[in-house]
Every structure is written in structure tokens, then in C-alpha cells.
Design a protein around this motif. Structure first.
Motif, PDB file in Angstrom:
ATOM      1  N   LEU A 192       0.828  -1.207   0.000  1.00  0.00           N
ATOM      2  CA  LEU A 192       0.000   0.000   0.000  1.00  0.00           C
ATOM      3  C   LEU A 192       0.862   1.257   0.000  1.00  0.00           C
ATOM      4  O   LEU A 192       0.572   2.219  -0.717  1.00  0.00           O
ATOM      5  CB  LEU A 192      -0.954   0.008   1.194  1.00  0.00           C
ATOM      6  N   LEU A 193       1.925   1.244   0.781  1.00  0.00           N
ATOM      7  CA  LEU A 193       2.811   2.406   0.798  1.00  0.00           C
ATOM      8  C   LEU A 193       3.486   2.569  -0.562  1.00  0.00           C
ATOM      9  O   LEU A 193       3.615   3.690  -1.062  1.00  0.00           O
ATOM     10  CB  LEU A 193       3.871   2.270   1.895  1.00  0.00           C
ATOM     11  N   ALA A 194       3.880   1.466  -1.180  1.00  0.00           N
ATOM     12  CA  ALA A 194       4.501   1.541  -2.500  1.00  0.00           C
ATOM     13  C   ALA A 194       3.505   2.051  -3.544  1.00  0.00           C
ATOM     14  O   ALA A 194       3.887   2.791  -4.448  1.00  0.00           O
ATOM     15  CB  ALA A 194       5.053   0.175  -2.895  1.00  0.00           C
ATOM     16  N   ALA A 230       3.443   5.643  -3.170  1.00  0.00           N
ATOM     17  CA  ALA A 230       4.652   6.205  -3.780  1.00  0.00           C
ATOM     18  C   ALA A 230       4.508   6.268  -5.299  1.00  0.00           C
ATOM     19  O   ALA A 230       4.910   7.251  -5.922  1.00  0.00           O
ATOM     20  CB  ALA A 230       5.876   5.369  -3.391  1.00  0.00           C
ATOM     21  N   LEU A 231       3.923   5.239  -5.880  1.00  0.00           N
ATOM     22  CA  LEU A 231       3.699   5.237  -7.326  1.00  0.00           C
ATOM     23  C   LEU A 231       2.755   6.361  -7.721  1.00  0.00           C
ATOM     24  O   LEU A 231       3.009   7.087  -8.691  1.00  0.00           O
ATOM     25  CB  LEU A 231       3.146   3.884  -7.781  1.00  0.00           C
ATOM     26  N   ALA A 232       1.680   6.545  -6.970  1.00  0.00           N
ATOM     27  CA  ALA A 232       0.727   7.622  -7.258  1.00  0.00           C
ATOM     28  C   ALA A 232       1.420   8.982  -7.146  1.00  0.00           C
ATOM     29  O   ALA A 232       1.209   9.875  -7.982  1.00  0.00           O
ATOM     30  CB  ALA A 232      -0.470   7.544  -6.318  1.00  0.00           C
ATOM     31  N   TRP A 233       2.252   9.140  -6.129  1.00  0.00           N
ATOM     32  CA  TRP A 233       2.989  10.391  -5.955  1.00  0.00           C
ATOM     33  C   TRP A 233       3.936  10.616  -7.134  1.00  0.00           C
ATOM     34  O   TRP A 233       4.039  11.717  -7.658  1.00  0.00           O
ATOM     35  CB  TRP A 233       3.769  10.345  -4.634  1.00  0.00           C
ATOM     36  N   LEU A 234       4.603   9.542  -7.538  1.00  0.00           N
ATOM     37  CA  LEU A 234       5.542   9.629  -8.654  1.00  0.00           C
ATOM     38  C   LEU A 234       4.828  10.006  -9.949  1.00  0.00           C
ATOM     39  O   LEU A 234       5.298  10.848 -10.706  1.00  0.00           O
ATOM     40  CB  LEU A 234       6.260   8.287  -8.798  1.00  0.00           C
ATOM     41  N   VAL A 235       3.668   9.413 -10.193  1.00  0.00           N
ATOM     42  CA  VAL A 235       2.898   9.715 -11.403  1.00  0.00           C
ATOM     43  C   VAL A 235       2.483  11.186 -11.420  1.00  0.00           C
ATOM     44  O   VAL A 235       2.437  11.817 -12.469  1.00  0.00           O
ATOM     45  CB  VAL A 235       1.674   8.779 -11.514  1.00  0.00           C
ATOM     46  N   GLY A 236       2.232  11.747 -10.258  1.00  0.00           N
ATOM     47  CA  GLY A 236       1.838  13.149 -10.162  1.00  0.00           C
ATOM     48  C   GLY A 236       3.002  14.120 -10.194  1.00  0.00           C
ATOM     49  O   GLY A 236       2.801  15.333 -10.178  1.00  0.00           O
ATOM     50  N   ASN A 237       4.217  13.615 -10.250  1.00  0.00           N
ATOM     51  CA  ASN A 237       5.410  14.463 -10.243  1.00  0.00           C
ATOM     52  C   ASN A 237       5.930  14.588 -11.677  1.00  0.00           C
ATOM     53  O   ASN A 237       6.598  13.697 -12.192  1.00  0.00           O
ATOM     54  CB  ASN A 237       6.467  13.843  -9.324  1.00  0.00           C
ATOM     55  N   ASP A 238       5.625  15.706 -12.305  1.00  0.00           N
ATOM     56  CA  ASP A 238       5.963  15.909 -13.718  1.00  0.00           C
ATOM     57  C   ASP A 238       7.460  15.903 -14.004  1.00  0.00           C
ATOM     58  O   ASP A 238       7.876  15.588 -15.122  1.00  0.00           O
ATOM     59  CB  ASP A 238       5.363  17.222 -14.226  1.00  0.00           C
ATOM     60  N   GLU A 239       8.275  16.261 -13.019  1.00  0.00           N
ATOM     61  CA  GLU A 239       9.725  16.277 -13.226  1.00  0.00           C
ATOM     62  C   GLU A 239      10.336  14.896 -13.027  1.00  0.00           C
ATOM     63  O   GLU A 239      11.232  14.495 -13.761  1.00  0.00           O
ATOM     64  CB  GLU A 239      10.389  17.262 -12.271  1.00  0.00           C
ATOM     65  N   LEU A 240       9.855  14.159 -12.041  1.00  0.00           N
ATOM     66  CA  LEU A 240      10.474  12.898 -11.666  1.00  0.00           C
ATOM     67  C   LEU A 240       9.956  11.701 -12.453  1.00  0.00           C
ATOM     68  O   LEU A 240      10.701  10.748 -12.700  1.00  0.00           O
ATOM     69  CB  LEU A 240      10.281  12.669 -10.165  1.00  0.00           C
ATOM     70  N   ARG A 298       1.145  -3.006 -14.209  1.00  0.00           N
ATOM     71  CA  ARG A 298       2.007  -3.696 -13.246  1.00  0.00           C
ATOM     72  C   ARG A 298       1.892  -3.174 -11.828  1.00  0.00           C
ATOM     73  O   ARG A 298       2.618  -3.628 -10.934  1.00  0.00           O
ATOM     74  CB  ARG A 298       3.455  -3.611 -13.725  1.00  0.00           C
ATOM     75  N   ALA A 299       0.969  -2.263 -11.585  1.00  0.00           N
ATOM     76  CA  ALA A 299       0.845  -1.649 -10.259  1.00  0.00           C
ATOM     77  C   ALA A 299       0.518  -2.647  -9.154  1.00  0.00           C
ATOM     78  O   ALA A 299       0.795  -2.384  -7.986  1.00  0.00           O
ATOM     79  CB  ALA A 299      -0.204  -0.539 -10.288  1.00  0.00           C
ATOM     80  N   ALA A 300      -0.034  -3.795  -9.489  1.00  0.00           N
ATOM     81  CA  ALA A 300      -0.374  -4.799  -8.477  1.00  0.00           C
ATOM     82  C   ALA A 300       0.759  -5.799  -8.241  1.00  0.00           C
ATOM     83  O   ALA A 300       0.652  -6.650  -7.367  1.00  0.00           O
ATOM     84  CB  ALA A 300      -1.646  -5.543  -8.885  1.00  0.00           C
ATOM     85  N   GLU A 301       1.836  -5.689  -8.994  1.00  0.00           N
ATOM     86  CA  GLU A 301       2.944  -6.635  -8.862  1.00  0.00           C
ATOM     87  C   GLU A 301       3.935  -6.163  -7.794  1.00  0.00           C
ATOM     88  O   GLU A 301       4.512  -5.082  -7.914  1.00  0.00           O
ATOM     89  CB  GLU A 301       3.685  -6.773 -10.188  1.00  0.00           C
ATOM     90  N   PRO A 302       4.147  -6.981  -6.756  1.00  0.00           N
ATOM     91  CA  PRO A 302       5.086  -6.585  -5.697  1.00  0.00           C
ATOM     92  C   PRO A 302       6.485  -6.264  -6.219  1.00  0.00           C
ATOM     93  O   PRO A 302       7.139  -5.352  -5.709  1.00  0.00           O
ATOM     94  CB  PRO A 302       5.113  -7.804  -4.771  1.00  0.00           C
ATOM     95  N   GLU A 303       6.941  -6.962  -7.250  1.00  0.00           N
ATOM     96  CA  GLU A 303       8.273  -6.694  -7.794  1.00  0.00           C
ATOM     97  C   GLU A 303       8.344  -5.316  -8.448  1.00  0.00           C
ATOM     98  O   GLU A 303       9.353  -4.619  -8.325  1.00  0.00           O
ATOM     99  CB  GLU A 303       8.665  -7.772  -8.815  1.00  0.00           C
ATOM    100  N   PHE A 304       7.284  -4.933  -9.132  1.00  0.00           N
ATOM    101  CA  PHE A 304       7.260  -3.606  -9.752  1.00  0.00           C
ATOM    102  C   PHE A 304       7.190  -2.525  -8.674  1.00  0.00           C
ATOM    103  O   PHE A 304       7.895  -1.510  -8.756  1.00  0.00           O
ATOM    104  CB  PHE A 304       6.077  -3.474 -10.717  1.00  0.00           C
TER     105      PHE A 304
END
Length: 91
Positions: A7-9, A12-22, A40-46
Motif C-alpha cells: 500500500l505504501l509503495a 509512492a507510485l501515485a505520488w511519482l505519477v503526479g510528479n511531472d519532473e520525476l 504492473r501496479a499490483a505486482e510486488p516486484e514492480f
């Protein structure tokens, strides 16, 4: 702990998607495309790769944790619980 780490990851993915620079840096570094983010958002490895990416730079960790109201070590703890997190890193 594993579910909490995923859930935390996802946060983090949602935050990353919202970060236009990163986001483009992440996509370039991983070779992932925008379609991969959804597929791949449901894959623990991703999800582990998302945390690995953010953990490469203290500024990114601080920015995410500040935005999410989390302690600075939250990403590291979550990463340890995901696949490959217990592996030693010799770099």
C-alpha cells in the motif's frame, strides 16, 4: 507488514505519477512505459522497483515522506518487506 508495504509503495507510485519532473526520470531509468504503470501496479516486484528508485536520492525520499506525512524511514521499511528487500546491497 507485506500488505502495508504494498500500500505504501502504491502511494509512492501515485505520488511519482503526479510528479511531472520525476516521472520521466523513473520511466527512463526503468524502461517502463506509462501503460506499464497501470498494468504492473499490483505486482510486488514492480512496486519494489518504485521504492528502489525513490530510495536512490534522499531528496526524493524526503519529498515523498513530507507530502504523505510519513517518517523518513517509512520507504526503507516498506522496501525491506517487498521481494528482494532482504538482499544485501554492496554499493
Amino acid at each position: 507488514m507485506h500488505d502495508e508495504s504494498e500500500l505504501l509503495a502504491l502511494r509512492a507510485l501515485a505520488w511519482l505519477v503526479g510528479n511531472d519532473e520525476l516521472l520521466p526520470v523513473f520511466l527512463g531509468a526503468t524502461g517502463a512505459g506509462e501503460a506499464d504503470l497501470r498494468a504492473r501496479a499490483a505486482e510486488p516486484e514492480f512496486l519494489a522497483s518504485v521504492l528502489d528508485f525513490l530510495l536512490m536520492d534522499d531528496a526524493w525520499v524526503i519529498a515523498f515522506c513530507t507530502a504523505e506525512g510519513l517518517p523518513g524511514e517509512a520507504l526503507l521499511r516498506a522496501r525491506a518487506a517487498l521481494p528482494g528487500g532482504a538482499d544485501p546491497h554492496w554499493t
